[in-house]
Design an enzyme around this catalytic site. Structure first.
Site, PDB file in Angstrom:
ATOM      1  N   LEU A   1      31.724  59.953  16.134  1.00 38.32           N
ATOM      2  CA  LEU A   1      31.557  58.783  16.989  1.00 38.32           C
ATOM      3  C   LEU A   1      31.127  57.628  16.090  1.00 38.32           C
ATOM      4  O   LEU A   1      30.313  57.816  15.189  1.00 38.32           O
ATOM      5  CB  LEU A   1      30.470  59.036  18.039  1.00 38.32           C
ATOM      6  CG  LEU A   1      30.854  59.715  19.356  1.00 38.32           C
ATOM      7  CD1 LEU A   1      29.602  59.952  20.191  1.00 38.32           C
ATOM      8  CD2 LEU A   1      31.859  58.892  20.142  1.00 38.32           C
ATOM      9  N   ASP A   2      31.644  56.436  16.351  1.00 35.50           N
ATOM     10  CA  ASP A   2      31.233  55.264  15.575  1.00 35.50           C
ATOM     11  C   ASP A   2      29.724  55.040  15.696  1.00 35.50           C
ATOM     12  O   ASP A   2      29.123  55.391  16.722  1.00 35.50           O
ATOM     13  CB  ASP A   2      31.942  54.007  16.089  1.00 35.50           C
ATOM     14  CG  ASP A   2      33.428  54.011  15.798  1.00 35.50           C
ATOM     15  OD1 ASP A   2      33.859  54.800  14.938  1.00 35.50           O
ATOM     16  OD2 ASP A   2      34.154  53.229  16.434  1.00 35.50           O
ATOM     17  N   PRO A   3      29.095  54.430  14.688  1.00 33.09           N
ATOM     18  CA  PRO A   3      27.669  54.095  14.810  1.00 33.09           C
ATOM     19  C   PRO A   3      27.350  53.266  16.052  1.00 33.09           C
ATOM     20  O   PRO A   3      26.274  53.409  16.641  1.00 33.09           O
ATOM     21  CB  PRO A   3      27.387  53.300  13.528  1.00 33.09           C
ATOM     22  CG  PRO A   3      28.361  53.861  12.537  1.00 33.09           C
ATOM     23  CD  PRO A   3      29.607  54.138  13.331  1.00 33.09           C
TER      24      PRO A   3
ATOM     25  N   ALA B   1      28.786  53.561  18.890  1.00 27.62           N
ATOM     26  CA  ALA B   1      29.059  54.360  20.093  1.00 27.62           C
ATOM     27  C   ALA B   1      27.910  55.333  20.330  1.00 27.62           C
ATOM     28  O   ALA B   1      27.231  55.759  19.405  1.00 27.62           O
ATOM     29  CB  ALA B   1      30.377  55.113  19.937  1.00 27.62           C
TER      30      ALA B   1
END
Length: 315
Positions: free
Chosen positions: A49-51, A53
């Site tokens: 997951l993106d930072p 997100a």
């Protein structure tokens, strides 16, 4: 003078921790924190997951790492917010603004675009992604100001709901197939609305059969005792809950764990979770063809023994 760092005594830990990943941490940073709190020897996650997100991030420990690939391919559900009229270099709030346009979006426009993006679609992966080109991640090219050609990918949007939150903000709820980029979906929706868009927040609410309501935060995990942390782990077989179940007796279980095929009255099945019954324990995965149970990914006898001891010791 700096005080010496306390050395963590690692131990074998087997199972799955459903983490509600916090904002600002990378998936690997969240994994390393949980690994440290559990004092686990071996750990991995089931896709990043993106930072920026938050939400469901299944973390695998010990034997569970053997089956993490299964959830890389799982369908996922997200909730996102998008700001209309502003495009950024990264498709989210972290990137520089690269274009601004006026916004005039009505309910009919949202309904039209919602229908347009429901079902099979094609996406061009974003430059700010971990996909590789010639052995190098796309985001590395992007940081150097280089844009490389990316082939469109076929993905499926199973369910899509768009709702206006203000004149310039919309909510996106989407259930999607593997490989779908929600940042790209948000950008494409913005283009279809004629004004562009970027995501201002992103939360994964489900992956595979796991839901955010089952998750625990790092903060809550940190406040627990070691026994309470271990009690939060789901068994390794939670990763194969959708597989056909086959249970073997002691003799067949031993031979199966040695990699030998077993014969039995089983119908053909592409994905099987195999258990022993003396004692009851998860052994690994297999598939059945023409009455033969053919081993796939297997636990080692020591992993099975450690799991049984961990289960007995956990209140």
């Amino acid at each position: 003078m700096n005080a010496p760092r306390t050395r963590v005594q690692r131990r074998p830990v087997h199972g799955v921790l459903l983490l509600d990943k916090p904002l600002g941490l990378s998936s690997n940073q969240a994994l390393q924190k949980a690994k440290w709190l559990l004092r686990a020897e071996k750990a991995g996650h089931t896709g990043t997951l993106d930072p920026l997100a938050t939400g469901v991030l299944p973390l695998c420990f010990g034997s569970a790492t053997k089956f993490s690939q299964l959830h890389l391919d799982a369908d996922k559900t997200y909730e996102a917010r998008a700001r209309l009229g502003v495009k950024t270099a990264t498709g989210d709030a972290e990137g520089d603004v690269i274009a601004e346009r006026p916004v005039a979006v009505a309910a009919d426009d949202l309904a039209r675009v919602q229908s347009q993006f429901t079902g099979p679609i094609r996406q061009v992966p974003p430059m700010h992604s971990a996909l590789k080109k010639d052995g190098k991640a796309l985001y590395e090219y992007a940081r150097e100001g280089i844009e490389v050609e990316r082939a469109p990918r076929d993905v499926v949007i199973y369910k899509l709901a768009l709702a206006a939150l203000s004149d310039i903000d919309i909510r996106i709820e989407a259930s999607v197939s593997k490989g779908t980029y929600i940042r790209t979906l948000g950008e494409d929706i913005g283009e279809a609305l004629g004004c562009g868009a970027h995501l201002t927040s992103l939360r994964r609410t489900a992956t595979g059969g796991f839901d955010v309501s089952q998750c625990i935060t790092l903060e809550a995990l940190e406040a627990m005792s070691e026994d309470e942390r271990l009690a939060c782990l789901l068994p390794t077989e939670a990763l194969v809950a959708d597989h056909t179940r086959v249970t073997l007796g002691a003799e067949d279980a031993g031979r199966f764990l040695s990699g030998l095929r077993r014969r039995g009255p089983w119908p053909d099945a592409p994905a099987v979770a195999v258990f022993g019954n003396e004692p009851e324990a998860f052994l690994g995965t297999a598939h059945v063809k023409a009455g033969e149970l053919i081993p796939g990914r297997l636990l080692s006898p020591i992993e099975i023994q450690q799991t049984l001891l961990l289960t007995e010791a956990t209140p």
